[in-house]
Design a protein around this motif. Structure first.
Motif, mmCIF file in Angstrom:
data_model
loop_
_atom_site.group_PDB
_atom_site.id
_atom_site.type_symbol
_atom_site.label_atom_id
_atom_site.label_comp_id
_atom_site.label_asym_id
_atom_site.label_seq_id
_atom_site.Cartn_x
_atom_site.Cartn_y
_atom_site.Cartn_z
ATOM 1 N N VAL A 10 -43.942 -43.409 -55.114
ATOM 2 C CA VAL A 10 -43.895 -42.653 -54.168
ATOM 3 C C VAL A 10 -44.421 -43.765 -53.202
ATOM 4 O O VAL A 10 -43.885 -43.382 -51.666
ATOM 5 N N THR A 13 -41.568 -45.549 -51.079
ATOM 6 C CA THR A 13 -41.103 -44.567 -49.846
ATOM 7 C C THR A 13 -40.879 -45.316 -48.562
ATOM 8 O O THR A 13 -40.277 -44.793 -47.830
ATOM 9 N N CYS A 14 -42.640 -45.633 -48.245
ATOM 10 C CA CYS A 14 -42.416 -45.979 -46.580
ATOM 11 C C CYS A 14 -41.835 -47.302 -45.906
ATOM 12 O O CYS A 14 -41.544 -47.494 -45.558
ATOM 13 N N LYS A 21 -35.605 -47.741 -40.433
ATOM 14 C CA LYS A 21 -35.710 -47.239 -38.756
ATOM 15 C C LYS A 21 -35.567 -48.187 -37.562
ATOM 16 O O LYS A 21 -34.740 -48.514 -37.360
ATOM 17 N N ARG A 57 -33.549 -37.495 -37.062
ATOM 18 C CA ARG A 57 -34.999 -37.078 -37.622
ATOM 19 C C ARG A 57 -36.427 -37.135 -36.989
ATOM 20 O O ARG A 57 -37.023 -37.098 -36.607
ATOM 21 N N GLY A 82 -49.629 -39.097 -44.311
ATOM 22 C CA GLY A 82 -48.450 -40.015 -45.384
ATOM 23 C C GLY A 82 -47.806 -39.948 -43.985
ATOM 24 O O GLY A 82 -46.665 -40.945 -43.687
ATOM 25 N N ALA A 83 -48.122 -40.662 -43.108
ATOM 26 C CA ALA A 83 -48.310 -41.568 -42.131
ATOM 27 C C ALA A 83 -47.153 -43.020 -42.248
ATOM 28 O O ALA A 83 -46.010 -43.429 -41.547
ATOM 29 N N ASP A 106 -52.892 -42.381 -45.351
ATOM 30 C CA ASP A 106 -52.224 -42.365 -46.618
ATOM 31 C C ASP A 106 -52.981 -42.745 -47.745
ATOM 32 O O ASP A 106 -54.074 -42.969 -47.233
ATOM 33 N N PHE A 107 -52.287 -43.970 -48.394
ATOM 34 C CA PHE A 107 -53.101 -44.463 -49.856
ATOM 35 C C PHE A 107 -53.971 -45.311 -49.142
ATOM 36 O O PHE A 107 -53.340 -45.876 -48.282
ATOM 37 N N ALA A 154 -56.517 -42.308 -48.102
ATOM 38 C CA ALA A 154 -57.329 -41.328 -48.627
ATOM 39 C C ALA A 154 -55.776 -40.473 -49.453
ATOM 40 O O ALA A 154 -54.676 -40.418 -49.051
ATOM 41 N N ASP A 155 -56.074 -39.792 -50.339
ATOM 42 C CA ASP A 155 -55.226 -39.174 -50.908
ATOM 43 C C ASP A 155 -54.579 -37.222 -50.383
ATOM 44 O O ASP A 155 -56.060 -36.618 -50.945
ATOM 45 N N LEU A 156 -53.855 -37.142 -50.273
ATOM 46 C CA LEU A 156 -53.502 -35.817 -49.884
ATOM 47 C C LEU A 156 -53.485 -34.849 -50.652
ATOM 48 O O LEU A 156 -54.338 -33.638 -50.497
ATOM 49 N N ARG A 157 -53.441 -35.378 -51.622
ATOM 50 C CA ARG A 157 -53.764 -33.824 -52.917
ATOM 51 C C ARG A 157 -55.089 -33.643 -52.751
ATOM 52 O O ARG A 157 -55.655 -33.154 -53.570
ATOM 53 N N GLU A 182 -44.235 -36.205 -42.262
ATOM 54 C CA GLU A 182 -42.423 -36.850 -42.705
ATOM 55 C C GLU A 182 -41.627 -37.159 -43.764
ATOM 56 O O GLU A 182 -42.690 -37.798 -44.140
ATOM 57 N N CYS A 183 -41.664 -36.780 -44.841
ATOM 58 C CA CYS A 183 -40.758 -36.806 -45.577
ATOM 59 C C CYS A 183 -42.334 -36.868 -46.502
ATOM 60 O O CYS A 183 -42.660 -38.328 -47.039
HETATM 61 N N1 SAM Z 1 -44.335 -40.823 -42.470
HETATM 62 C C1 SAM Z 1 -43.005 -41.797 -42.879
HETATM 63 C C2 SAM Z 1 -42.045 -42.013 -42.138
HETATM 64 O O1 SAM Z 1 -41.761 -40.785 -41.571
HETATM 65 O O2 SAM Z 1 -41.748 -43.156 -42.087
HETATM 66 C C3 SAM Z 1 -43.568 -42.533 -44.020
HETATM 67 C C4 SAM Z 1 -42.802 -41.619 -45.058
HETATM 68 S S1 SAM Z 1 -42.605 -42.669 -46.319
HETATM 69 C C5 SAM Z 1 -41.090 -40.808 -47.097
HETATM 70 C C6 SAM Z 1 -43.750 -40.894 -47.437
HETATM 71 C C7 SAM Z 1 -45.317 -41.339 -47.367
HETATM 72 O O3 SAM Z 1 -46.543 -40.764 -47.513
HETATM 73 C C8 SAM Z 1 -45.656 -42.895 -48.288
HETATM 74 O O4 SAM Z 1 -46.349 -43.596 -47.355
HETATM 75 C C9 SAM Z 1 -47.110 -42.158 -49.477
HETATM 76 O O5 SAM Z 1 -47.542 -43.264 -49.570
HETATM 77 C C10 SAM Z 1 -47.333 -40.642 -48.522
HETATM 78 N N2 SAM Z 1 -47.469 -40.672 -49.414
HETATM 79 C C11 SAM Z 1 -47.181 -39.006 -50.455
HETATM 80 N N3 SAM Z 1 -48.250 -38.738 -51.123
HETATM 81 C C12 SAM Z 1 -49.037 -38.770 -50.732
HETATM 82 C C13 SAM Z 1 -50.373 -38.495 -51.071
HETATM 83 N N4 SAM Z 1 -51.209 -37.754 -52.169
HETATM 84 N N5 SAM Z 1 -51.647 -39.032 -50.008
HETATM 85 C C14 SAM Z 1 -51.160 -39.773 -48.984
HETATM 86 N N6 SAM Z 1 -49.593 -40.145 -49.318
HETATM 87 C C15 SAM Z 1 -49.521 -40.154 -49.641
#
Ligand code: SAM
Length: 316
Positions: A10, A13-14, A21, A57, A82-83, A106-107, A154-157, A182-183
């Motif tokens: 996960v 994915t950033c 982009k 997007r 999740g920036a 973000d993580f 931080a963990d968003l969960r 965003e995603c």
């Molecule tokens: N929002 C950014 C963008 O659109 O360019 C990044 C998108 S990327 C697909 C997903 C992001 O969400 C990653 O940076 C990932 O680490 C973060 N993420 C996913 N689950 C998360 C969680 N539980 N806690 C914190 N961050 C999380």
């Protein structure tokens, strides 16, 4: 350990988002002078429909963000959940439309990387220093806190720890606040993302939430998208193949939001300024229009509002 692998996938994915982009900006779809400092490699050439998808997007999200800043006259906060390596802070600084404070979450591992880039690259650190008055800028490996910009690991969960950290860095729950994802929600279970949006509605007096993610995954095209993500061992806890525009809206309507709108990206594409669409459509030849339309129909922007102060932030 399985969940570590999934979380690591996960986090990766950033990079994907930022590489795509960066590639699209190198082709002239939009301008982003800052993204080059976060992703060095441009990656392989991306197909024109992918670039157009990213264009829609980024423009769609910016359009709603800018409308919120305008309506609140920047007397507000923005929290990007999740920036990843997003560069919006620098765009707003350059355009002189920064909110009172811009937060990112973000993580911790992603945040540490982002902070390292900011520390070591003057085009990134200079705008940040310019917006900071005191000499006590907090910049350790895992958090960044300044007057106008704050990055939190931080963990968003884990909502209680998220709340504690946001409060520690002086978030004001009475100030109009815009949340962006965003995603991101797609990587959590439906229960976890519902809890998150519920907490926002419960905690902030006047708020807007803008969510961009996959929809309509039940068909053949959606299945291929899911298989693609799964092949990279991503934890797609939130991929509900039945997720439609209506179920996107429901997530907010059932958790205390006053009103909610959702559009698929095909509709958003049709609403973006058409002169700019004509410009970007001339950048690269697109043979298969059908492929672009399919792609756009499988993503959506959903925005929810709780407008206690009657600011008129409900952009319909
Ligand atoms: N929002 C950014 C963008 O659109 O360019 C990044 C998108 S990327 C697909 C997903 C992001 O969400 C990653 O940076 C990932 O680490 C973060 N993420 C996913 N689950 C998360 C969680 N539980 N806690 C914190 N961050 C999380």
């Amino acid at each position: 350990a399985d969940s570590d692998v999934a979380d690591e996938a996960v986090r990766s994915t950033c990079d994907d988002a930022s590489i795509c982009k960066r590639f699209a900006t190198s082709q002239g779809y939009w301008t982003d002078p800052y993204i080059q400092y976060f992703v060095r490699q441009m990656g392989e050439r991306k197909a024109p429909e992918i670039n157009r998808g990213y264009y829609a997007r980024v423009q769609g999200m910016s359009h709603l963000l800018d409308a919120f800043l305008k309506r609140t006259q920047c007397d507000c906060q923005v929290v990007n959940l999740g920036a990843g390596l997003d560069t919006t802070f620098w765009r707003l600084k350059a355009e002189n439309t920064l909110p009172k404070k811009y937060f990112e979450v973000d993580f911790p591992m992603i945040v540490a990387r982002k902070i390292h880039h900011i520390k070591t690259k003057p085009p990134l650190s200079k705008p940040l220093i310019e917006t900071h008055s005191a000499d006590s800028l907090l910049l350790d490996g895992h958090n960044l806190d300044s007057d106008r910009y704050c990055i939190i690991g931080a963990d968003l969960r884990d909502i209680s720890s998220l709340e504690e950290k946001l409060r520690k860095f002086q978030i004001i729950t009475e100030l109009p606040t815009l949340f962006l994802s965003e995603c991101v929600l797609v990587y959590m279970t439906p229960e976890q993302s519902s809890r998150l949006v519920h907490w926002v509605a419960n905690t902030f007096h006047t708020a807007m939430f803008i969510n961009y993610e996959q929809v309509n995954m039940a068909d053949r095209f959606g299945q291929v998208m899911i298989e693609n993500l799964q092949s990279r061992q991503c934890n797609l806890a939130g991929v509900d193949v039945c997720q439609s525009l209506d179920s996107q809206k429901e997530r907010f309507l059932l958790t205390g939001w006053e009103s909610v709108n959702a559009l698929d990206m095909m509709a958003v594409y049709g609403l973006l300024p058409q002169e700019d669409i004509s410009r970007i459509e001339r950048l690269e030849f697109l043979d298969e229009k059908e492929l672009l339309h399919q792609l756009l129909q499988h993503y959506s922007i959903c925005w929810a509002v709780k407008d206690t102060l009657s600011l008129g932030i409900n952009f319909t």
